[in-house]
Motif scaffolding. Structure first.
Motif, PDB file in Angstrom:
ATOM      1  N   ALA A  20       0.871  -1.163   0.000  1.00 14.60           N
ATOM      2  CA  ALA A  20       0.000   0.000   0.000  1.00 14.60           C
ATOM      3  C   ALA A  20       0.910   1.215   0.000  1.00 14.60           C
ATOM      4  CB  ALA A  20      -0.898  -0.018   1.233  1.00 14.60           C
ATOM      5  N   GLN A  21       0.739   2.062  -0.986  1.00 16.61           N
ATOM      6  CA  GLN A  21       1.661   3.164  -1.165  1.00 16.61           C
ATOM      7  C   GLN A  21       0.935   4.472  -1.421  1.00 16.61           C
ATOM      8  OE1 GLN A  21       3.264   1.160  -4.461  1.00 16.61           O
ATOM      9  NE2 GLN A  21       5.042   0.416  -3.378  1.00 16.61           N
ATOM     10  N   LYS A  22       1.403   5.523  -0.775  1.00  9.68           N
ATOM     11  CA  LYS A  22       0.897   6.862  -1.035  1.00  9.68           C
ATOM     12  C   LYS A  22       1.739   7.564  -2.083  1.00  9.68           C
ATOM     13  CE  LYS A  22      -1.256   9.265   2.055  1.00  9.68           C
ATOM     14  NZ  LYS A  22      -1.602  10.087   3.208  1.00  9.68           N
ATOM     15  N   GLU A  23       3.000   7.173  -2.219  1.00  9.38           N
ATOM     16  CA  GLU A  23       3.888   7.768  -3.212  1.00  9.38           C
ATOM     17  C   GLU A  23       4.559   6.655  -3.998  1.00  9.38           C
ATOM     18  OE1 GLU A  23       7.781  10.686  -3.504  1.00  9.38           O
ATOM     19  OE2 GLU A  23       6.573  10.693  -1.688  1.00  9.38           O
ATOM     20  N   ILE A  24       4.464   6.754  -5.329  1.00  7.98           N
ATOM     21  CA  ILE A  24       5.050   5.744  -6.192  1.00  7.98           C
ATOM     22  C   ILE A  24       5.886   6.429  -7.274  1.00  7.98           C
ATOM     23  CG2 ILE A  24       3.267   4.009  -5.799  1.00  7.98           C
ATOM     24  CD1 ILE A  24       2.013   4.867  -8.475  1.00  7.98           C
ATOM     25  N   PRO A  25       6.891   5.743  -7.788  1.00  8.27           N
ATOM     26  CA  PRO A  25       7.647   6.321  -8.905  1.00  8.27           C
ATOM     27  C   PRO A  25       6.862   6.168 -10.200  1.00  8.27           C
ATOM     28  CG  PRO A  25       8.527   4.179  -8.342  1.00  8.27           C
ATOM     29  CD  PRO A  25       7.460   4.497  -7.317  1.00  8.27           C
ATOM     30  N   LYS A  26       7.064   7.082 -11.125  1.00 11.08           N
ATOM     31  CA  LYS A  26       6.443   6.931 -12.440  1.00 11.08           C
ATOM     32  C   LYS A  26       7.078   5.730 -13.121  1.00 11.08           C
ATOM     33  CE  LYS A  26       5.380  11.774 -13.180  1.00 11.08           C
ATOM     34  NZ  LYS A  26       5.725  12.969 -13.969  1.00 11.08           N
ATOM     35  N   SER A  27       6.261   4.953 -13.814  1.00 13.18           N
ATOM     36  CA  SER A  27       6.771   3.785 -14.531  1.00 13.18           C
ATOM     37  C   SER A  27       7.624   4.231 -15.705  1.00 13.18           C
ATOM     38  CB  SER A  27       5.617   2.927 -15.047  1.00 13.18           C
ATOM     39  OG  SER A  27       4.947   2.308 -13.987  1.00 13.18           O
ATOM     40  N   GLU A  28       8.602   3.403 -16.038  1.00 17.82           N
ATOM     41  CA  GLU A  28       9.472   3.705 -17.160  1.00 17.82           C
ATOM     42  C   GLU A  28       8.652   3.837 -18.438  1.00 17.82           C
ATOM     43  OE1 GLU A  28      13.076   1.540 -19.522  1.00 17.82           O
ATOM     44  OE2 GLU A  28      13.008   1.300 -17.339  1.00 17.82           O
ATOM     45  N   GLY A  29       8.874   4.908 -19.165  1.00 18.73           N
ATOM     46  CA  GLY A  29       8.149   5.144 -20.407  1.00 18.73           C
ATOM     47  C   GLY A  29       6.822   5.846 -20.226  1.00 18.73           C
ATOM     48  N   HIS A  30       6.455   6.204 -18.998  1.00 19.28           N
ATOM     49  CA  HIS A  30       5.193   6.884 -18.721  1.00 19.28           C
ATOM     50  C   HIS A  30       5.461   8.259 -18.118  1.00 19.28           C
ATOM     51  CE1 HIS A  30       2.525   3.462 -19.464  1.00 19.28           C
ATOM     52  NE2 HIS A  30       3.503   2.727 -18.963  1.00 19.28           N
ATOM     53  N   ASP A  31       4.783   9.269 -18.664  1.00 18.16           N
ATOM     54  CA  ASP A  31       4.906  10.624 -18.135  1.00 18.16           C
ATOM     55  C   ASP A  31       3.710  10.965 -17.250  1.00 18.16           C
ATOM     56  OD1 ASP A  31       6.231  13.094 -17.859  1.00 18.16           O
ATOM     57  OD2 ASP A  31       4.913  13.996 -19.357  1.00 18.16           O
ATOM     58  N   GLN A  32       2.673  10.150 -17.309  1.00 18.45           N
ATOM     59  CA  GLN A  32       1.458  10.381 -16.540  1.00 18.45           C
ATOM     60  C   GLN A  32       1.448   9.509 -15.290  1.00 18.45           C
ATOM     61  OE1 GLN A  32      -0.791  12.722 -17.505  1.00 18.45           O
ATOM     62  NE2 GLN A  32       0.656  13.185 -19.138  1.00 18.45           N
ATOM     63  N   CYS A  33       0.498   9.797 -14.400  1.00 20.83           N
ATOM     64  CA  CYS A  33       0.323   9.006 -13.177  1.00 20.83           C
ATOM     65  C   CYS A  33      -0.890   8.102 -13.314  1.00 20.83           C
ATOM     66  CB  CYS A  33       0.137   9.930 -11.978  1.00 20.83           C
ATOM     67  SG  CYS A  33       1.629  10.850 -11.576  1.00 20.83           S
ATOM     68  N   GLY A  42       7.487  15.756 -11.130  1.00 28.60           N
ATOM     69  CA  GLY A  42       8.848  15.235 -11.019  1.00 28.60           C
ATOM     70  C   GLY A  42       8.845  13.794 -11.487  1.00 28.60           C
ATOM     71  N   THR A  43       9.435  12.921 -10.688  1.00 25.93           N
ATOM     72  CA  THR A  43       9.503  11.507 -11.053  1.00 25.93           C
ATOM     73  C   THR A  43       8.576  10.641 -10.218  1.00 25.93           C
ATOM     74  OG1 THR A  43      11.325  11.157  -9.528  1.00 25.93           O
ATOM     75  CG2 THR A  43      11.903  11.723 -11.796  1.00 25.93           C
ATOM     76  N   THR A  44       7.709  11.264  -9.405  1.00 26.11           N
ATOM     77  CA  THR A  44       6.810  10.497  -8.545  1.00 26.11           C
ATOM     78  C   THR A  44       5.360  10.929  -8.703  1.00 26.11           C
ATOM     79  OG1 THR A  44       7.121  12.015  -6.700  1.00 26.11           O
ATOM     80  CG2 THR A  44       8.582  10.104  -6.784  1.00 26.11           C
ATOM     81  N   CYS A  45       4.480  10.090  -8.188  1.00 26.02           N
ATOM     82  CA  CYS A  45       3.047  10.346  -8.137  1.00 26.02           C
ATOM     83  C   CYS A  45       2.606  10.138  -6.693  1.00 26.02           C
ATOM     84  CB  CYS A  45       2.300   9.378  -9.042  1.00 26.02           C
ATOM     85  SG  CYS A  45       2.860   9.398 -10.768  1.00 26.02           S
ATOM     86  N   VAL A  46       1.665  10.937  -6.199  1.00 23.82           N
ATOM     87  CA  VAL A  46       1.201  10.814  -4.822  1.00 23.82           C
ATOM     88  C   VAL A  46      -0.314  10.657  -4.785  1.00 23.82           C
ATOM     89  CG1 VAL A  46       3.130  12.103  -3.823  1.00 23.82           C
ATOM     90  CG2 VAL A  46       1.077  13.322  -4.517  1.00 23.82           C
ATOM     91  N   SER A  47      -0.798  10.066  -3.697  1.00 20.47           N
ATOM     92  CA  SER A  47      -2.231   9.859  -3.497  1.00 20.47           C
ATOM     93  C   SER A  47      -2.565  10.087  -2.029  1.00 20.47           C
ATOM     94  CB  SER A  47      -2.614   8.431  -3.884  1.00 20.47           C
ATOM     95  OG  SER A  47      -3.960   8.179  -3.551  1.00 20.47           O
TER      96      SER A  47
END
Length: 83
Positions: A20-33, A42-47
């Motif tokens: 269970a994660q509130k902050e994850i890195p963006k997947s390789e090749g993806h600019d969206q969350c 930046g390079t992360t996404c938060v929830s």
């Protein structure tokens, strides 16, 4: 008591594949969350909500998981399997 402490430390040191994660890195090749996450520009996404997510690694999601886009799957929960 020592055995209990050793078991607790062993359990804490083994991390499951998906957490269970509130902050994850963006997947390789993806600019969206993925769905439910906000782009930090930046390079992360938060929830604000803890989701149990796992990277797709270019494959289909496992049974009991749903694709939330941007290279991630989320574990289905609840009676309808969507929350």
């Amino acid at each position: 008591m020592k055995a209990l402490l050793a078991a607790a430390l062993l359990f804490a040191s083994t991390a499951p594949a998906a957490l269970a994660q509130k902050e994850i890195p963006k997947s390789e090749g993806h600019d969206q969350c993925p769905l439910g996450y906000v782009n930090t520009l930046g390079t992360t996404c938060v929830s604000p909500i803890y989701y149990e997510v796992a990277p797709t690694n270019g494959k289909a999601c496992k049974e009991g998981w749903m694709n939330i886009s941007a290279g991630y799957c989320k574990k289905k929960k609840g009676p309808l399997g969507i929350l």
